[in-house]
Design an enzyme around this catalytic site. Structure first.
Site, PDB file in Angstrom:
ATOM      1  N   CYS A 190       0.883  -1.322  -0.045  1.00 37.57           N
ATOM      2  CA  CYS A 190       0.054  -0.145  -0.029  1.00 37.57           C
ATOM      3  C   CYS A 190       1.088   1.138   0.013  1.00 37.57           C
ATOM      4  O   CYS A 190       1.165   1.768   1.007  1.00 37.57           O
ATOM      5  CB  CYS A 190      -0.964  -0.047   1.183  1.00 37.57           C
ATOM      6  SG  CYS A 190      -2.247   1.271   1.059  1.00 37.57           S
ATOM      7  N   THR A 194     -26.233   2.038  10.935  1.00 40.50           N
ATOM      8  CA  THR A 194     -27.234   1.833   9.958  1.00 40.50           C
ATOM      9  C   THR A 194     -28.356   2.998   9.627  1.00 40.50           C
ATOM     10  O   THR A 194     -28.449   3.971  10.544  1.00 40.50           O
ATOM     11  CB  THR A 194     -28.194   0.742  10.425  1.00 40.50           C
ATOM     12  OG1 THR A 194     -29.217   0.311   9.456  1.00 40.50           O
ATOM     13  CG2 THR A 194     -28.868   0.977  11.661  1.00 40.50           C
ATOM     14  N   TYR A 195     -28.761   3.116   8.502  1.00 41.76           N
ATOM     15  CA  TYR A 195     -29.520   4.304   7.906  1.00 41.76           C
ATOM     16  C   TYR A 195     -30.893   3.629   7.757  1.00 41.76           C
ATOM     17  O   TYR A 195     -31.765   4.576   7.363  1.00 41.76           O
ATOM     18  CB  TYR A 195     -28.915   5.057   7.095  1.00 41.76           C
ATOM     19  CG  TYR A 195     -27.615   5.519   7.428  1.00 41.76           C
ATOM     20  CD1 TYR A 195     -27.651   6.675   8.206  1.00 41.76           C
ATOM     21  CD2 TYR A 195     -26.542   5.059   6.821  1.00 41.76           C
ATOM     22  CE1 TYR A 195     -26.148   7.259   8.495  1.00 41.76           C
ATOM     23  CE2 TYR A 195     -25.229   5.406   7.198  1.00 41.76           C
ATOM     24  CZ  TYR A 195     -24.960   6.655   7.939  1.00 41.76           C
ATOM     25  OH  TYR A 195     -23.834   7.163   8.327  1.00 41.76           O
ATOM     26  N   ASN A 196     -31.176   2.477   7.989  1.00 38.87           N
ATOM     27  CA  ASN A 196     -32.435   1.574   7.675  1.00 38.87           C
ATOM     28  C   ASN A 196     -32.677   1.539   6.144  1.00 38.87           C
ATOM     29  O   ASN A 196     -33.829   1.698   5.764  1.00 38.87           O
ATOM     30  CB  ASN A 196     -33.414   1.800   8.571  1.00 38.87           C
ATOM     31  CG  ASN A 196     -33.127   1.409  10.026  1.00 38.87           C
ATOM     32  OD1 ASN A 196     -33.118   2.674  10.849  1.00 38.87           O
ATOM     33  ND2 ASN A 196     -33.116   0.538  10.330  1.00 38.87           N
ATOM     34  N   THR A 197     -31.688   1.789   5.464  1.00 36.92           N
ATOM     35  CA  THR A 197     -31.691   1.719   3.849  1.00 36.92           C
ATOM     36  C   THR A 197     -31.127   0.952   3.255  1.00 36.92           C
ATOM     37  O   THR A 197     -29.941   0.288   3.734  1.00 36.92           O
ATOM     38  CB  THR A 197     -31.584   3.264   3.363  1.00 36.92           C
ATOM     39  OG1 THR A 197     -30.104   3.512   3.671  1.00 36.92           O
ATOM     40  CG2 THR A 197     -32.380   4.234   4.048  1.00 36.92           C
ATOM     41  N   THR A 224     -31.308  -4.083   8.515  1.00 40.86           N
ATOM     42  CA  THR A 224     -30.033  -4.419   7.837  1.00 40.86           C
ATOM     43  C   THR A 224     -28.955  -5.053   9.068  1.00 40.86           C
ATOM     44  O   THR A 224     -27.999  -5.539   8.620  1.00 40.86           O
ATOM     45  CB  THR A 224     -29.129  -3.147   7.390  1.00 40.86           C
ATOM     46  OG1 THR A 224     -28.711  -2.408   8.451  1.00 40.86           O
ATOM     47  CG2 THR A 224     -29.831  -2.611   6.304  1.00 40.86           C
ATOM     48  N   GLU A 230     -22.968   3.410   0.934  1.00 45.16           N
ATOM     49  CA  GLU A 230     -23.431   2.281   1.344  1.00 45.16           C
ATOM     50  C   GLU A 230     -22.244   1.261   1.033  1.00 45.16           C
ATOM     51  O   GLU A 230     -21.802   0.315   1.888  1.00 45.16           O
ATOM     52  CB  GLU A 230     -24.829   1.643   0.682  1.00 45.16           C
ATOM     53  CG  GLU A 230     -25.749   2.245   1.302  1.00 45.16           C
ATOM     54  CD  GLU A 230     -27.206   1.910   0.171  1.00 45.16           C
ATOM     55  OE1 GLU A 230     -28.139   1.714   1.076  1.00 45.16           O
ATOM     56  OE2 GLU A 230     -27.168   2.047  -0.936  1.00 45.16           O
TER      57      GLU A 230
END
Length: 529
Positions: free
Chosen positions: A187, A423-426, A435, A500
């Protein structure tokens, strides 16, 4: 010029006080323009080569590259504007100034979708100012992590503590260990970043000639670095004993804990760097050029690395977390499913590309360049099962780290928890989605690849939630991150947002770090008992 004085001058740009920044900027401007005037107009033929691994902070090209970085990345608009002005003045004198290479913090994510330093809300402004004050820069990793401010804040707090706060290891040793760890995965982004930091804190440039020129104590750490990076299940108390009982080159337990946390931090951060296609930092090698722009910015190496255009990307389906088999399995069946998943994970190819060859500048920072995760699967070695119930982070690792390196256990635990629970519940275009099952499947799949088993988890869920192309991406990023390509990044979960996918990469990074830590800390515990 005394380098330490120069460092104080640059540090002033990180102050929240406008007048302090103004004074620092004036001093830098005078120094740069004075040097530029002494040189006068120069032709392309005499431009100093920029691939040298060691460039002193009193070198004009170093200063110009840093001004370029500040003009793009400083969270203070007054500094950005003044840096642009100084660069323009240097150009007017006839001295060639650097230009950025690439288009933004990530090669995988369009620049317009990544947080712009000049367009952030009040909360992100504070986070960016804190990061800039700590390191004198706002790096590309932080900008990409900016999709998730809560995690970024925890990450930066932890990294700041590891690199700069009171601790068992000297500042230059911390950066050198970061170089050693990042080099294991070739790297160069992280290596170059910490080469600069190593010199800034007074590190001996001779060490940068290669691990062979570093102190014996650091050379001895090379074996643990190698095993943790590629086959952490092979770490034993014998490796720990060799480091702690090396006579005049011995490590203390506190120093070793600090080193282990740094090694695992930078192994996993290398995964994130490759997984998100992080671009070289503007002021580091590969991030800028003093050459005039060519007719085309197209680079043939993009195709060689699998970084094609979006039109070449193959589609992928969205996973569903709603239709899992609810039937409970027996403990015996659960164990069988784990072993099956572990065995199958060995058969998932990390990547289809040709094997990468480490660059000379990076590979000299470690030994045994042929050693890697790939070897054990090809040779048919068996990964032993590590039962989380026998040694877990929560019940064992956390307290050991906190005892020997106070507060770090707490910082790491917070970072693990944020990454795991974020989480953003999407999911893609779907709202109000739970999720948690998907996040747990991703985390446990990574631990499964490293032989770590949770008795209360049904590993049958993994195959229902993670398709094969996603598994290939996970395995490549976690085990052979240097082989990750834009095509691989684009082809998993095509309908998902970049934020995401970055979230997925945070999960992969933290799960990997915790897995490595568990093996190292278990070996230290065995040594102590």
């Amino acid at each position: 010029m005394d380098i330490s004085d120069g460092r104080c001058r640059w540090d002033g740009l990180g102050s929240r006080d406008t007048s302090t920044r103004k004074i620092a900027m004036e001093n830098i401007s005078q120094e740069v323009l004075s040097r530029a005037e002494k040189i006068g107009p120069i032709s392309e033929e005499v431009i100093q080569p920029l691939h040298s691994p060691v460039r002193s902070p009193d070198d004009l090209n170093w200063m110009l590259a840093r001004l370029l970085m500040l003009s793009k990345r400083c969270p203070y608009s007054d500094v950005r504007e003044k840096c642009l002005s100084v660069l323009q003045n240097v150009q007017d004198i006839g001295v060639r100034i650097p230009k950025p290479r690439g288009h933004g913090p990530s090669r995988f994510i369009p620049e317009k979708e990544v947080l712009q330093v000049s367009k952030v809300n009040a909360k992100m402004q504070v986070i960016f100012e804190d990061a800039f004050a700590a390191l004198g820069r706002l790096d590309n990793i932080s900008l990409v992590m900016g999709f998730h401010p809560q995690y970024l804040e925890s990450f930066l707090r932890t990294q700041h503590y590891l690199l700069q706060m009171d601790g068992p290891l000297s500042l230059h040793c911390r950066h050198y260990i970061g170089i050693m760890a990042a080099a294991r995965h070739q790297c160069s982004n992280l290596v170059n970043l910490h080469v600069n930091d190593f010199l800034q804190v007074g590190g001996d440039p001779k060490w940068l000639n290669g691990l062979k020129d570093a102190p014996q104590k650091l050379q001895h750490l090379g074996e643990l670095n190698k095993i943790l990076a590629h086959r952490p299940w092979l770490v034993t108390k014998a490796h720990i004993e060799q480091l702690l009982k090396a006579e005049e080159h011995s490590w203390s337990l506190a120093e070793l804990i600090h080193a282990v946390v740094l090694l695992t931090h930078y192994h996993s951060l290398a995964s994130f760097t490759f997984g998100c296609g992080i671009s070289p930092e503007i002021h580091c090698d590969g991030g800028h050029t003093f050459r005039p722009p060519s007719v085309s910015n197209y680079c043939a190496c993009d195709i060689a690395n699998g970084n094609g255009t979006p039109d070449e990307i193959q589609g992928n389906h969205v996973v569903s977390v709603r239709n899992l088999d609810e039937e409970e399995a027996s403990q015996e069946e659960m164990a069988t499913r784990f072993e099956r998943e572990k065995t199958e994970s060995m058969l998932v190819a990390a990547a289809e590309d040709e094997d990468s060859v480490p660059t000379r500048d990076v590979s000299r920072h470690f030994e045994d360049t042929s050693y890697g995760y790939k070897d054990f699967s090809r040779c048919g070695e068996h990964v032993p099962t590590f039962r989380a119930q026998d040694y877990s982070w929560e019940d064992h690792g956390y307290s050991l780290v906190n005892r020997l390196y106070p507060d770090v256990g707490q910082l790491l635990d917070e970072k693990f928890q944020i990454a795991y629970n974020l989480t953003y519940n999407t999911m893609a275009m779907h709202q109000d989605v739970d999720t948690s099952m998907l996040r747990r499947a991703i985390w446990n799949y990574i631990h499964c690849m490293f032989g770590i088993r949770y008795d209360d988890y049904d590993y049958g869920e993994i195959n229902q939630l993670l398709d094969r192309s996603f598994k290939v991406y996970i395995k490549t990023m976690v085990c052979s991150p240097e082989k990750t390509t834009k095509r691989m990044y684009d082809s998993f979960w095509r309908q998902f947002k970049h934020s995401e996918k970055v979230h997925v990469n945070l999960l992969l990074m933290e799960a990997r770090m915790q897995a490595e830590l568990l093996y190292a800390l278990r070996a230290i515990t065995h040594y102590m008992t």
